[in-house]
Design a protein around this motif. Structure first.
Motif, PDB file in Angstrom:
ATOM      1  N   UNK A 228      25.728 109.855  25.576  1.00  0.00           N
ATOM      2  CA  UNK A 228      24.932 108.659  25.883  1.00  0.00           C
ATOM      3  C   UNK A 228      25.373 108.063  27.222  1.00  0.00           C
ATOM      4  N   UNK A 229      26.700 107.982  27.417  1.00  0.00           N
ATOM      5  CA  UNK A 229      27.204 107.410  28.683  1.00  0.00           C
ATOM      6  C   UNK A 229      26.880 108.310  29.864  1.00  0.00           C
ATOM      7  N   UNK A 230      26.946 109.630  29.620  1.00  0.00           N
ATOM      8  CA  UNK A 230      26.629 110.576  30.701  1.00  0.00           C
ATOM      9  C   UNK A 230      25.151 110.461  31.087  1.00  0.00           C
ATOM     10  N   UNK A 231      24.294 110.333  30.083  1.00  0.00           N
ATOM     11  CA  UNK A 231      22.855 110.212  30.363  1.00  0.00           C
ATOM     12  C   UNK A 231      22.589 108.945  31.172  1.00  0.00           C
ATOM     13  N   UNK A 232      23.212 107.837  30.762  1.00  0.00           N
ATOM     14  CA  UNK A 232      22.995 106.575  31.493  1.00  0.00           C
ATOM     15  C   UNK A 232      23.440 106.716  32.955  1.00  0.00           C
ATOM     16  N   UNK A 233      24.584 107.379  33.144  1.00  0.00           N
ATOM     17  CA  UNK A 233      25.111 107.531  34.502  1.00  0.00           C
ATOM     18  C   UNK A 233      24.204 108.443  35.344  1.00  0.00           C
ATOM     19  N   UNK A 234      23.746 109.533  34.724  1.00  0.00           N
ATOM     20  CA  UNK A 234      22.877 110.468  35.466  1.00  0.00           C
ATOM     21  C   UNK A 234      21.583 109.758  35.871  1.00  0.00           C
ATOM     22  N   UNK A 235      21.035 108.969  34.971  1.00  0.00           N
ATOM     23  CA  UNK A 235      19.800 108.227  35.290  1.00  0.00           C
ATOM     24  C   UNK A 235      20.071 107.241  36.425  1.00  0.00           C
ATOM     25  N   UNK A 236      21.200 106.539  36.323  1.00  0.00           N
ATOM     26  CA  UNK A 236      21.532 105.547  37.363  1.00  0.00           C
ATOM     27  C   UNK A 236      21.638 106.204  38.757  1.00  0.00           C
ATOM     28  N   UNK A 237      22.208 107.403  38.798  1.00  0.00           N
ATOM     29  CA  UNK A 237      22.420 108.061  40.096  1.00  0.00           C
ATOM     30  C   UNK A 237      21.164 108.775  40.595  1.00  0.00           C
ATOM     31  N   UNK A 238      20.406 109.383  39.670  1.00  0.00           N
ATOM     32  CA  UNK A 238      19.279 110.214  40.114  1.00  0.00           C
ATOM     33  C   UNK A 238      17.969 109.443  40.277  1.00  0.00           C
ATOM     34  N   UNK A 239      17.767 108.408  39.462  1.00  0.00           N
ATOM     35  CA  UNK A 239      16.457 107.722  39.497  1.00  0.00           C
ATOM     36  C   UNK A 239      16.077 107.190  40.877  1.00  0.00           C
ATOM     37  N   UNK A 240      16.993 106.527  41.587  1.00  0.00           N
ATOM     38  CA  UNK A 240      16.585 106.027  42.909  1.00  0.00           C
ATOM     39  C   UNK A 240      16.172 107.159  43.847  1.00  0.00           C
ATOM     40  N   UNK A 241      16.824 108.308  43.715  1.00  0.00           N
ATOM     41  CA  UNK A 241      16.480 109.450  44.582  1.00  0.00           C
ATOM     42  C   UNK A 241      15.090 109.968  44.205  1.00  0.00           C
ATOM     43  N   UNK A 242      14.853 110.095  42.891  1.00  0.00           N
ATOM     44  CA  UNK A 242      13.546 110.593  42.440  1.00  0.00           C
ATOM     45  C   UNK A 242      12.427 109.643  42.865  1.00  0.00           C
ATOM     46  N   UNK A 243      12.665 108.342  42.751  1.00  0.00           N
ATOM     47  CA  UNK A 243      11.638 107.360  43.145  1.00  0.00           C
ATOM     48  C   UNK A 243      11.309 107.493  44.626  1.00  0.00           C
ATOM     49  N   UNK A 244      12.352 107.611  45.441  1.00  0.00           N
ATOM     50  CA  UNK A 244      12.143 107.726  46.889  1.00  0.00           C
ATOM     51  C   UNK A 244      11.462 109.060  47.229  1.00  0.00           C
ATOM     52  N   UNK A 245      11.814 110.117  46.494  1.00  0.00           N
ATOM     53  CA  UNK A 245      11.145 111.411  46.724  1.00  0.00           C
ATOM     54  C   UNK A 245       9.657 111.298  46.440  1.00  0.00           C
ATOM     55  N   UNK A 246       9.307 110.621  45.356  1.00  0.00           N
ATOM     56  CA  UNK A 246       7.886 110.456  45.009  1.00  0.00           C
ATOM     57  C   UNK A 246       7.157 109.685  46.110  1.00  0.00           C
ATOM     58  N   UNK A 247       7.819 108.657  46.626  1.00  0.00           N
ATOM     59  CA  UNK A 247       7.191 107.870  47.688  1.00  0.00           C
ATOM     60  C   UNK A 247       6.969 108.748  48.931  1.00  0.00           C
TER      61      UNK A 247
END
Ligand code: AQP
Length: 334
Positions: free
Chosen positions: A276-295
């Motif tokens: 659970x903690x690993x998933x939260x951390x991975x989301x925290x680190x990857x989501x901003x990159x994925x959002x910017x990639x989509x933009x």
């Protein structure tokens, strides 16, 4: 202050994953402060196996978008796609005549990728490491940041540089150093701790794609293969537990800890809570990159302009080097 010149690349073959990020792209971002950096989307490597042409254009922009979204500054560093700079193919031909069949026959990546269908593999797949040496040496790069899987190809690049220098009696090409950095230099599949996380794995559950949404990341980590024991108390306890080793390595890399610190943090704990903690951390680190990639993917003209500008700057470095190589080899030129 620059202490050398870096070249590295990522293939636009889709499914950019956490291994590509932790093993390569994240290090690219950090190195740009200390080196002159050239980052390539290696589309000519991609076509060593079949690529749908329309998709190749899209995945080329996607890797460029990932570079930008992760934090590579296209003004400071050079970002371009390989096929726009002719020196890569031209130098690769010369290296095809330097490298020996026996050297290439030893390349484990070719054996893995060609598998039982060796006779049916493209010639390009076989000479891939020669093109990779040309990518690096067309810029006389001194350092190449890569994941551990590319170590053997880097050794071949050094052998090619050495043989070229010996054959022609020159001290021309540098003997390039690999930079294999961080706590996750070889991220393994989530389904099998003995095989590398890879774009071409048929199971999407084997990898975390950089563009996966939060639910998908959480689901994949929840379902990641583990063993029934609690997490180990010491680093030695990771021996023969490849899945636990891999997940703790990912945690260490994402949280900027050492593996020892990661082991200490979860010592004796249950996988469910750790995941659970690993998933939260991975989301925290990857989501901003994925959002910017989509933009960025919604602005293909901007991405193409970055690649064109980078290609012109890369060409300006590679062209005089190629001219010198032609003189050394004995090619007449104007
Ligand atoms: N699992 C990994 N762990 C750490 N680093 C990795 N890299 C790849 N997989 C891992 C690093 O990512 C960079 C770009 O790789 P590539 O696109 O040139 O191709 P690859 O190494 O063949 O990567 P894949 O994802 O495994 O693709 P397929 O499935 O097509 O073979 C390199 O620096 C690489 O070391």
């Amino acid at each position: 202050m620059a202490t050398g010149r870096i070249f590295s690349g990522v293939q636009p073959t889709g499914n950019l994953h956490l291994g590509n990020y932790l093993g390569a792209i994240r290090n690219f971002v950090r190195l740009q402060h200390d080196y002159e950096c050239i980052y390539c989307v290696v589309d000519m490597h991609a076509i060593t196996v079949w690529q749908d042409p329309a998709e190749l254009k899209s995945t080329t922009r996607e890797v460029a978008a990932a570079y930008l979204a992760a934090g590579i500054d296209p003004k400071q560093s050079i970002i371009f796609n390989q096929s726009q700079v002719a020196a890569h193919a031209q130098l690769a031909w010369i290296f095809n005549c330097i490298a020996r069949m026996g050297w290439l026959n030893r390349m484990t990546q070719f054996k893995e990728k060609a598998g039982k269908h060796r006779e049916n593999a493209s010639v390009g797949l076989f000479v891939y490491p020669n093109l990779m040496a040309a990518d690096i040496l067309a810029y006389k790069a001194t350092h190449v940041p890569v994941g551990e899987d590319q170590k053997q190809h880097l050794e071949l690049c050094r052998d090619i540089a050495q043989k070229f220098n010996n054959d022609f009696g020159v001290e021309y090409f540098p003997i390039t150093e690999p930079l294999i950095l961080g706590a996750a230099t070889r991220v393994m599949s989530l389904r099998d701790g003995s095989s590398k996380m890879s774009k071409s794995d048929p199971s999407d559950n084997s990898r975390i794609n950089v563009t996966d949404d939060a639910d998908t990341i959480a689901r994949k980590i929840r379902r990641a293969k583990t063993d029934p024991e609690p997490l180990p108390e010491t680093r030695e306890g990771l021996k023969d537990r490849p899945e636990a080793d891999n997940l703790l390595g990912i945690w260490a890399a994402l949280s900027e800890q050492t593996k020892d610190e990661a082991v200490a943090e979860f010592a004796g704990g249950q996988f469910s809570e750790f995941k659970q903690r690993l998933a939260d951390l991975a989301v925290e680190k990857l989501s901003p990159i994925a959002d910017e990639m989509r933009r960025l993917m919604a602005e293909p003209d901007h991405v193409d302009a970055v690649l064109a500008d980078g290609a012109a700057r890369a060409d300006a470095i590679a062209r005089p080097i190629l001219d010198e190589v032609k003189d050394i080899v004995g090619f007449l030129r104007q």
